[in-house]
Motif scaffolding. Structure first.
Motif, PDB file in Angstrom:
ATOM      1  N   ARG A 251      28.639   9.595  77.838  1.00 52.25           N
ATOM      2  CA  ARG A 251      27.745   9.544  76.675  1.00 52.25           C
ATOM      3  C   ARG A 251      28.369  10.281  75.491  1.00 52.25           C
ATOM      4  O   ARG A 251      28.314   9.806  74.357  1.00 52.25           O
ATOM      5  N   GLU A 252      28.971  11.418  75.769  1.00 55.95           N
ATOM      6  CA  GLU A 252      29.621  12.169  74.690  1.00 55.95           C
ATOM      7  C   GLU A 252      30.849  11.429  74.178  1.00 55.95           C
ATOM      8  O   GLU A 252      31.126  11.430  72.977  1.00 55.95           O
ATOM      9  N   ARG A 253      31.592  10.792  75.082  1.00 56.00           N
ATOM     10  CA  ARG A 253      32.749   9.987  74.657  1.00 56.00           C
ATOM     11  C   ARG A 253      32.308   8.859  73.732  1.00 56.00           C
ATOM     12  O   ARG A 253      32.953   8.587  72.715  1.00 56.00           O
ATOM     13  N   LEU A 254      31.213   8.199  74.100  1.00 57.84           N
ATOM     14  CA  LEU A 254      30.692   7.114  73.266  1.00 57.84           C
ATOM     15  C   LEU A 254      30.304   7.648  71.894  1.00 57.84           C
ATOM     16  O   LEU A 254      30.648   7.046  70.854  1.00 57.84           O
ATOM     17  N   ALA A 255      29.589   8.765  71.859  1.00 61.21           N
ATOM     18  CA  ALA A 255      29.183   9.350  70.579  1.00 61.21           C
ATOM     19  C   ALA A 255      30.390   9.727  69.741  1.00 61.21           C
ATOM     20  O   ALA A 255      30.406   9.513  68.516  1.00 61.21           O
ATOM     21  N   GLN A 256      31.424  10.260  70.386  1.00 58.31           N
ATOM     22  CA  GLN A 256      32.615  10.665  69.644  1.00 58.31           C
ATOM     23  C   GLN A 256      33.340   9.460  69.069  1.00 58.31           C
ATOM     24  O   GLN A 256      33.851   9.506  67.941  1.00 58.31           O
ATOM     25  N   ARG A 257      33.381   8.372  69.815  1.00 60.94           N
ATOM     26  CA  ARG A 257      34.017   7.156  69.303  1.00 60.94           C
ATOM     27  C   ARG A 257      33.230   6.605  68.107  1.00 60.94           C
ATOM     28  O   ARG A 257      33.824   6.108  67.145  1.00 60.94           O
ATOM     29  N   LEU A 258      31.914   6.706  68.166  1.00 60.67           N
ATOM     30  CA  LEU A 258      31.108   6.293  67.022  1.00 60.67           C
ATOM     31  C   LEU A 258      31.392   7.176  65.813  1.00 60.67           C
ATOM     32  O   LEU A 258      31.503   6.681  64.684  1.00 60.67           O
ATOM     33  N   ARG A 259      31.489   8.486  66.027  1.00 59.83           N
ATOM     34  CA  ARG A 259      31.784   9.402  64.915  1.00 59.83           C
ATOM     35  C   ARG A 259      33.090   9.019  64.234  1.00 59.83           C
ATOM     36  O   ARG A 259      33.173   8.997  62.999  1.00 59.83           O
ATOM     37  N   ARG A 260      34.114   8.733  65.039  1.00 64.18           N
ATOM     38  CA  ARG A 260      35.417   8.380  64.458  1.00 64.18           C
ATOM     39  C   ARG A 260      35.330   7.107  63.626  1.00 64.18           C
ATOM     40  O   ARG A 260      36.028   6.965  62.619  1.00 64.18           O
ATOM     41  N   GLY A 261      34.493   6.160  64.057  1.00 63.63           N
ATOM     42  CA  GLY A 261      34.359   4.927  63.292  1.00 63.63           C
ATOM     43  C   GLY A 261      33.547   5.091  62.027  1.00 63.63           C
ATOM     44  O   GLY A 261      33.878   4.509  60.982  1.00 63.63           O
ATOM     45  N   LEU A 262      32.498   5.896  62.097  1.00 65.64           N
ATOM     46  CA  LEU A 262      31.580   6.024  60.968  1.00 65.64           C
ATOM     47  C   LEU A 262      32.044   7.017  59.913  1.00 65.64           C
ATOM     48  O   LEU A 262      31.666   6.905  58.745  1.00 65.64           O
ATOM     49  N   VAL A 263      32.866   7.987  60.309  1.00 66.31           N
ATOM     50  CA  VAL A 263      33.198   9.080  59.389  1.00 66.31           C
ATOM     51  C   VAL A 263      33.950   8.575  58.159  1.00 66.31           C
ATOM     52  O   VAL A 263      33.886   9.191  57.086  1.00 66.31           O
ATOM     53  N   ARG A 264      34.635   7.460  58.286  1.00 67.98           N
ATOM     54  CA  ARG A 264      35.378   6.970  57.114  1.00 67.98           C
ATOM     55  C   ARG A 264      34.460   6.465  56.010  1.00 67.98           C
ATOM     56  O   ARG A 264      34.907   6.226  54.877  1.00 67.98           O
ATOM     57  N   PHE A 265      33.173   6.323  56.323  1.00 67.72           N
ATOM     58  CA  PHE A 265      32.199   5.916  55.303  1.00 67.72           C
ATOM     59  C   PHE A 265      31.411   7.115  54.768  1.00 67.72           C
ATOM     60  O   PHE A 265      30.420   6.925  54.050  1.00 67.72           O
ATOM     61  N   ARG A 266      31.835   8.313  55.111  1.00 68.52           N
ATOM     62  CA  ARG A 266      31.169   9.516  54.596  1.00 68.52           C
ATOM     63  C   ARG A 266      31.674   9.804  53.192  1.00 68.52           C
ATOM     64  O   ARG A 266      32.878   9.881  52.946  1.00 68.52           O
ATOM     65  N   GLU A 267      30.745   9.987  52.267  1.00 75.62           N
ATOM     66  CA  GLU A 267      31.107  10.248  50.875  1.00 75.62           C
ATOM     67  C   GLU A 267      31.039  11.748  50.579  1.00 75.62           C
ATOM     68  O   GLU A 267      30.741  12.557  51.465  1.00 75.62           O
ATOM     69  N   GLU A 268      31.330  12.122  49.357  1.00 76.57           N
ATOM     70  CA  GLU A 268      31.451  13.536  49.022  1.00 76.57           C
ATOM     71  C   GLU A 268      30.178  14.328  49.275  1.00 76.57           C
ATOM     72  O   GLU A 268      30.219  15.516  49.572  1.00 76.57           O
ATOM     73  N   ASP A 269      29.033  13.674  49.171  1.00 77.77           N
ATOM     74  CA  ASP A 269      27.763  14.361  49.399  1.00 77.77           C
ATOM     75  C   ASP A 269      27.391  14.442  50.877  1.00 77.77           C
ATOM     76  O   ASP A 269      26.312  14.929  51.229  1.00 77.77           O
TER      77      ASP A 269
END
Length: 285
Positions: A251-269
């Motif tokens: 479950r943590e591995r899955l969450a971490q893989r999601l974080r890696r995919g989504l983080v590139r859409f994080r903006e300055e705020d």
């Protein structure tokens, strides 16, 4: 004979009613985020059916009540019927209608590919991101057409191509190590990107007997206050079936893989803003 029946059941794949029933709690919990992400297609969807204040509409695959409830507000003297395959989704839609004191929207459980309309024909049939998940698209379109009066209209929203919908690609990549079977062909099975190829859904709508069929591309954004909310909401809605089967380390591995995919859409705020593209297809009976 029993083995043959079991093989047929397996070939049909998971029961869609069960899948969406298990997702109902997450959809209710994350309603503000989900409705914001999906409702950008509503103006094009509603324009496609051109409803008057006394008209009636059927919302196929209405989920937790949208766009049924929004349509009901637009039709003060009309009526909206919402149909969904999952009874828990219907229960949530009814609760939302009561809270909002909307009395001209009713909800029933039903499979849109087998739906038989009772009562007088209606002026509009709509489906917002629902048709992609039915087993038999042609049958569903014929059921929708059968609800309509002689001058009835249809309007459908579906996700566009994979390249324009990175959220779907992120989920697919995140789940890849935990899925034993290869992914299905999106165009041949219930899948979010079933109608991603431009022109595919308009062709199917024409083949169902509709005329003056049009297609409009609509840009949308899924917006999350921060990365952890983005990850958790994805897991508790679209990915809950897989997540429930995993051991805590996975479950943590899955969450971490999601974080890696989504983080590139994080903006300055710190806000996560994931773009997407949808088709809105409309036509006349």
């Amino acid at each position: 004979m029993r083995d043959t029946a079991l093989q047929r059941k397996r070939a049909r794949g998971p029961n869609l009613a069960d899948i969406w029933a298990r997702r109902a709690h997450g959809w209710e919990k994350w309603e503000p985020l989900l409705m914001q992400a999906l409702s950008a297609v509503d103006p094009a969807l509603f324009q496609g059916v051109a409803l008057g204040p006394e008209d009636r509409a059927v919302d196929f695959a209405c989920g937790t009540g949208e766009p049924s409830l929004t349509l009901a507000r637009m039709l003060p003297k009309g009526r909206v019927l919402g149909i969904d395959i999952a009874e828990p989704m219907i229960e949530i839609a009814r609760r939302r209608a009561r809270r909002l004191r909307i009395r001209n929207a009713v909800f029933r459980q039903g499979d849109i590919a087998r739906y038989r309309h009772r009562g007088a024909p209606v002026e509009a049939a709509v489906s917002r991101f629902g048709l992609m998940f039915v087993d038999d698209v042609s049958a569903a379109l014929q059921c929708m057409r059968a609800t309509l009066g002689r001058r009835g209209r249809i309007a459908l929203a579906a996700w566009g191509p994979a390249a324009e919908n990175p959220g779907s690609l992120i989920r697919a990549e995140a789940t890849r190590p935990f899925v034993s079977q290869p992914p299905p062909d999106p165009e041949r099975s219930p899948h979010p990107l079933r109608f991603g190829r431009r022109g595919l859904l308009p062709r199917l709508v024409r083949e169902a007997g509709f005329r003056d069929v049009t297609l409009e591309a609509v840009r949308l954004w899924a917006i999350y206050p921060d990365l952890e909310i983005a990850v958790t909401s994805q897991i508790e809605t679209a990915m809950i079936d897989l997540y429930a089967q995993l051991a805590p380390p996975d479950r943590e591995r899955l969450a971490q893989r999601l974080r890696r995919g989504l983080v590139r859409f994080r903006e300055e705020d710190g806000v996560i803003r994931v773009p997407s593209l949808a088709w809105v297809v409309s036509g006349k009976k």
